[in-house]
Design an enzyme around this catalytic site. Structure first.
Site, PDB file in Angstrom:
ATOM      1  N   GLU A 182      70.968   7.782  42.804  1.00 23.51           N
ATOM      2  CA  GLU A 182      69.939   7.977  41.780  1.00 23.51           C
ATOM      3  C   GLU A 182      68.734   7.153  42.229  1.00 23.51           C
ATOM      4  O   GLU A 182      68.877   5.969  42.540  1.00 23.51           O
ATOM      5  CB  GLU A 182      70.480   7.493  40.424  1.00 23.51           C
ATOM      6  CG  GLU A 182      69.603   7.804  39.245  1.00 23.51           C
ATOM      7  CD  GLU A 182      69.749   9.239  38.728  1.00 23.51           C
ATOM      8  OE1 GLU A 182      70.470  10.053  39.334  1.00 23.51           O
ATOM      9  OE2 GLU A 182      69.104   9.547  37.704  1.00 23.51           O
ATOM     10  N   ARG A 228      68.038  12.302  40.808  1.00 21.58           N
ATOM     11  CA  ARG A 228      69.213  12.375  41.677  1.00 21.58           C
ATOM     12  C   ARG A 228      68.820  12.859  43.056  1.00 21.58           C
ATOM     13  O   ARG A 228      67.960  13.724  43.193  1.00 21.58           O
ATOM     14  CB  ARG A 228      70.205  13.344  41.068  1.00 21.58           C
ATOM     15  CG  ARG A 228      71.515  13.413  41.825  1.00 21.58           C
ATOM     16  CD  ARG A 228      72.529  13.969  40.904  1.00 21.58           C
ATOM     17  NE  ARG A 228      73.819  14.170  41.479  1.00 21.58           N
ATOM     18  CZ  ARG A 228      74.822  14.676  40.775  1.00 21.58           C
ATOM     19  NH1 ARG A 228      74.632  15.027  39.529  1.00 21.58           N
ATOM     20  NH2 ARG A 228      76.011  14.830  41.311  1.00 21.58           N
ATOM     21  N   GLU A 244      80.291   3.020  35.571  1.00 18.64           N
ATOM     22  CA  GLU A 244      79.066   2.742  36.321  1.00 18.64           C
ATOM     23  C   GLU A 244      77.861   2.809  35.401  1.00 18.64           C
ATOM     24  O   GLU A 244      77.879   3.519  34.399  1.00 18.64           O
ATOM     25  CB  GLU A 244      78.883   3.793  37.429  1.00 18.64           C
ATOM     26  CG  GLU A 244      79.994   3.769  38.447  1.00 18.64           C
ATOM     27  CD  GLU A 244      79.801   4.818  39.531  1.00 18.64           C
ATOM     28  OE1 GLU A 244      78.925   5.696  39.397  1.00 18.64           O
ATOM     29  OE2 GLU A 244      80.545   4.749  40.524  1.00 18.64           O
ATOM     30  N   ARG A 288      80.690  21.009  35.899  1.00 19.62           N
ATOM     31  CA  ARG A 288      80.651  19.957  34.896  1.00 19.62           C
ATOM     32  C   ARG A 288      82.107  19.600  34.641  1.00 19.62           C
ATOM     33  O   ARG A 288      82.766  20.211  33.819  1.00 19.62           O
ATOM     34  CB  ARG A 288      79.979  20.509  33.635  1.00 19.62           C
ATOM     35  CG  ARG A 288      79.463  19.480  32.697  1.00 19.62           C
ATOM     36  CD  ARG A 288      78.735  20.123  31.542  1.00 19.62           C
ATOM     37  NE  ARG A 288      77.354  20.469  31.864  1.00 19.62           N
ATOM     38  CZ  ARG A 288      76.377  19.594  32.048  1.00 19.62           C
ATOM     39  NH1 ARG A 288      76.613  18.316  31.964  1.00 19.62           N
ATOM     40  NH2 ARG A 288      75.152  19.996  32.319  1.00 19.62           N
ATOM     41  N   LYS A 304      74.407   4.217  34.215  1.00 25.62           N
ATOM     42  CA  LYS A 304      73.757   5.528  34.361  1.00 25.62           C
ATOM     43  C   LYS A 304      72.277   5.325  34.096  1.00 25.62           C
ATOM     44  O   LYS A 304      71.851   5.160  32.954  1.00 25.62           O
ATOM     45  CB  LYS A 304      74.352   6.524  33.369  1.00 25.62           C
ATOM     46  CG  LYS A 304      73.689   7.904  33.410  1.00 25.62           C
ATOM     47  CD  LYS A 304      74.371   8.826  32.427  1.00 25.62           C
ATOM     48  CE  LYS A 304      73.919  10.271  32.529  1.00 25.62           C
ATOM     49  NZ  LYS A 304      72.512  10.515  32.674  1.00 25.62           N
TER      50      LYS A 304
HETATM   51  P1  AMP Z   1      73.054  14.383  32.675  1.00 23.78           P
HETATM   52  O1  AMP Z   1      71.776  14.784  33.356  1.00 23.78           O
HETATM   53  O2  AMP Z   1      72.822  13.780  31.328  1.00 23.78           O
HETATM   54  O3  AMP Z   1      74.106  15.466  32.700  1.00 23.78           O
HETATM   55  O4  AMP Z   1      73.677  13.176  33.548  1.00 23.78           O
HETATM   56  C1  AMP Z   1      74.018  13.316  34.884  1.00 23.78           C
HETATM   57  C2  AMP Z   1      72.974  12.649  35.757  1.00 23.78           C
HETATM   58  O5  AMP Z   1      72.994  11.236  35.649  1.00 23.78           O
HETATM   59  C3  AMP Z   1      73.220  12.874  37.232  1.00 23.78           C
HETATM   60  O6  AMP Z   1      72.719  14.114  37.645  1.00 23.78           O
HETATM   61  C4  AMP Z   1      72.472  11.737  37.889  1.00 23.78           C
HETATM   62  O7  AMP Z   1      71.144  12.123  38.157  1.00 23.78           O
HETATM   63  C5  AMP Z   1      72.430  10.664  36.824  1.00 23.78           C
HETATM   64  N1  AMP Z   1      73.167   9.441  37.169  1.00 23.78           N
HETATM   65  C6  AMP Z   1      72.717   8.188  36.947  1.00 23.78           C
HETATM   66  N2  AMP Z   1      73.616   7.284  37.334  1.00 23.78           N
HETATM   67  C7  AMP Z   1      74.689   7.951  37.820  1.00 23.78           C
HETATM   68  C8  AMP Z   1      75.959   7.552  38.352  1.00 23.78           C
HETATM   69  N3  AMP Z   1      76.321   6.285  38.461  1.00 23.78           N
HETATM   70  N4  AMP Z   1      76.818   8.531  38.749  1.00 23.78           N
HETATM   71  C9  AMP Z   1      76.470   9.840  38.633  1.00 23.78           C
HETATM   72  N5  AMP Z   1      75.287  10.260  38.134  1.00 23.78           N
HETATM   73  C10 AMP Z   1      74.396   9.336  37.723  1.00 23.78           C
END
Ligand code: AMP
Length: 568
Positions: free
Chosen positions: A303, A257, A250, A417, A252
């Site tokens: 998101e 969020r 997907e 996580r 990102k």
């Molecule tokens: P990180 O903050 O780097 O750990 O990345 C996780 C975050 O990416 C999540 O908390 C979401 O806010 C964001 N995110 C963006 N797109 C997606 C997606 N397709 N699935 C899950 N999380 C996503």
């Protein structure tokens, strides 16, 4: 239970600087507490009057609390003000003044924990004309009924600055020791807490119904679920080791969020990543969800991005302007949003978060009617890394920060996580392949141009196993003059008199000021090296501040992750 008992506990906790000792003291105390008082005691000890996610937050102004102290103590307000200047802590002022409190005509009786809790709720719920005076009056009664030593804690709770060094995880540890005799059973408490992040409910359930009762706690619409987080790999090929066969890929996007809940009455509530209720911020999104999701009840995750008129995504900083209390309607027009829905945890009375992800995708496709403002996240299903790579490049071109790879069989791992989600971001680091999210735990005064503010921040990673924070770098680069000027004010809420109990530091890293581990910063660094000066055993070299993150301290980069990065 008498409040004076709780005061004894708080005095003991206040004189403790070891995290382990905190847990032991709390556990001993929990064993003796009447079960019906347990929930209230856990909230109060965390300096709160409800679960973290509920909006019942105390945070009265210094002025209100000082006024109440002067009335309760029968002392002129100028004297109270002067004492405040000397002490710098309204809690100490309350204790000093109320030691000599006047006797009341009618004896007030003893303050119980329940009464304190109810009255604090009354303070939060009082609004409208004359509410300031009513709030002060309630506080006056509490201060008068409490022993002087307790007045100190009441003032701090009212201000929202109790800071006993106890966090939710400390309480779960102590509950495990007190009610299951085994600290390792915290695992079960944490599991329940991940789908019901309310320590009060967890405490009462474990005390009254034991581990069996705890296992029966279910998702409840309107109460947020702790969000799942993604793991990372150092090379794309490693995805195959973690997720066998085909997986979902997907986009990102770097937005905000949201977890959206719709209850039986059709009411929609939105929660942020920190599980704060931010429904009022996005009334436009609430409408799209009402119209475009055909389900009676649901919990979904998405998101949120800012978009322009054509529907093109805008940078994160643009969306940040929607984080406001005023002019919301104006900003809905100025900065429209789009929610990219990516998961569903609950649908029409049924919990679905433990179903395989592929089933959850099918459910989402059935119920989401897509538009410019509410869409499903771009997704492909493959096991071919070349396809993944070209999807990744396409996403980058479209303004995404990377991709997420998700196990099709995987469940939603609440609060974890987990390896069911793997993130892959563009390489914006030379040596490390991701930025770190670190917790600000202390600061050093600045010199020269930075005198009068902080010159550097002491940053720590989270040691999940021991529920501790371990330092990993001093951060000075990347903080603009503007930001530096604002920092002391921004950090005021988190200031501590001494090092936080859950923080472990070497003497070389003794900071000038200490903070409650709360604020998380995203940091870019060049490499990790072994270090005798940081308690993590590793230091991040050439750290550079990127931005503040909307994460809880416990969601920061962990010791384990850093050690794995170092190994690589
Ligand atoms: P990180 O903050 O780097 O750990 O990345 C996780 C975050 O990416 C999540 O908390 C979401 O806010 C964001 N995110 C963006 N797109 C997606 C997606 N397709 N699935 C899950 N999380 C996503």
């Amino acid at each position: 239970m008498d409040f004076s008992k709780l005061v004894e506990l708080y005095e003991e906790l206040e004189n403790t600087s070891s995290g382990n000792k905190l847990r032991e003291i709390l556990a001993e105390f929990f064993k003796q507490v009447p079960k019906e008082d347990l929930a209230v005691i856990t909230y109060l000890t965390l300096g709160k009057i409800s679960a973290e996610y509920e909006s019942a937050v105390l945070g009265l102004a210094d002025k209100t609390v000082l006024k109440a102290i002067s009335v309760a103590g029968g002392v002129e307000s100028s004297k109270v003000k002067k004492l405040m200047q000397e002490q710098g802590d309204a809690g100490l002022v309350a204790e000093i003044i109320l030691k000599k409190k006047p006797t009341t005509l009618v004896p007030l009786g003893k303050l119980t924990v329940t009464e304190l809790f109810q009255k604090l709720h009354q303070i939060v719920e009082t609004s409208g004309t004359g509410s300031q005076e009513k709030k002060t009056n309630i506080l006056v009664t509490l201060l008068q009924k409490s022993p002087a030593k307790g007045a100190k804690y009441i003032a701090r709770i009212a201000l929202g600055t109790l800071r006993m060094g106890v966090a939710e995880m400390t309480v779960l540890d102590a509950l495990a020791i007190a009610y299951t005799k085994e600290k390792k059973n915290k695992e079960y408490l944490e599991k329940a807490y991940n789908i019901c992040p309310d320590v009060g409910i967890i405490a009462e359930t474990i005390a009254k119904k034991g581990l069996k009762g705890l296992a029966k706690i279910e998702i409840s619409v309107g109460r947020p679920i702790k969000m799942m987080l993604a793991q990372r790999v150092s090379q794309l090929e490693d995805v195959h080791k973690k997720i066998p066969g085909k997986f979902a890929v997907e986009g990102k996007y770097d937005g905000e969020r949201v977890q959206a809940h719709k209850d039986n009455n059709g009411k929609i509530t939105l929660f942020s990543r920190r599980l704060e209720n931010n429904t009022n911020q996005f009334p436009d999104l609430v409408k799209y969800l009402e119209k475009q999701i055909s389900a009676k009840t649901f919990i979904i995750e998405a998101e949120i991005l800012a978009i322009d008129e054509k529907g093109e995504p805008q940078p994160f900083q643009v969306l940040m302007q929607r984080r406001r209390k005023n002019d919301i309607q104006e900003y809905i027009k100025k900065i429209p949003v789009q929610a990219k829905v990516f998961d569903i945890l609950y649908l029409d009375g049924k919990t679905v978060f433990q179903e395989p992800f592929e089933n959850r995708i099918t459910l989402l496709k059935k119920i989401v009617k897509q538009s410019k403002h509410l869409t499903l996240t771009e997704q492909i299903i493959t096991d071919n890394l070349e396809t993944v790579e070209s999807f990744f490049q396409k996403m980058l071109k479209e303004g995404y920060e990377g991709i997420m790879m998700k196990s099709l069989q995987g469940e939603y791992q609440a609060g974890t996580r987990g390896w069911n989600w793997i993130k892959w971001k563009k390489d914006y680091l030379q040596d490390l392949n991701d930025t770190l999210d670190l917790v600000v735990v202390g600061a050093f005064y600045g010199k020269g141009r930075r005198s009068g503010t902080y010159g550097a921040l002491l940053c720590a990673a989270y040691d999940q196993k021991n529920d501790q924070f371990l330092t990993v770098c001093k951060l000075g680069t990347g903080l603009t003059d503007e930001l530096l000027a604002e920092l002391p004010q921004k950090m005021k809420k988190y200031l501590l008199k001494k090092r936080a109990a859950r923080l472990v530091v070497k003497k070389e890293m003794e900071a000038d000021v200490w903070f409650t581990p709360h604020l998380v910063v995203e940091v870019l660094g060049a490499e990790l090296t072994k270090s005798p000066f940081h308690t993590l055993g590793l230091a991040l070299r050439f750290p550079r501040f990127l931005r503040f993150r909307e994460k809880n301290a416990e969601q920061a980069t962990t010791k384990k992750e850093l050690e794995e990065m170092f190994e690589r």
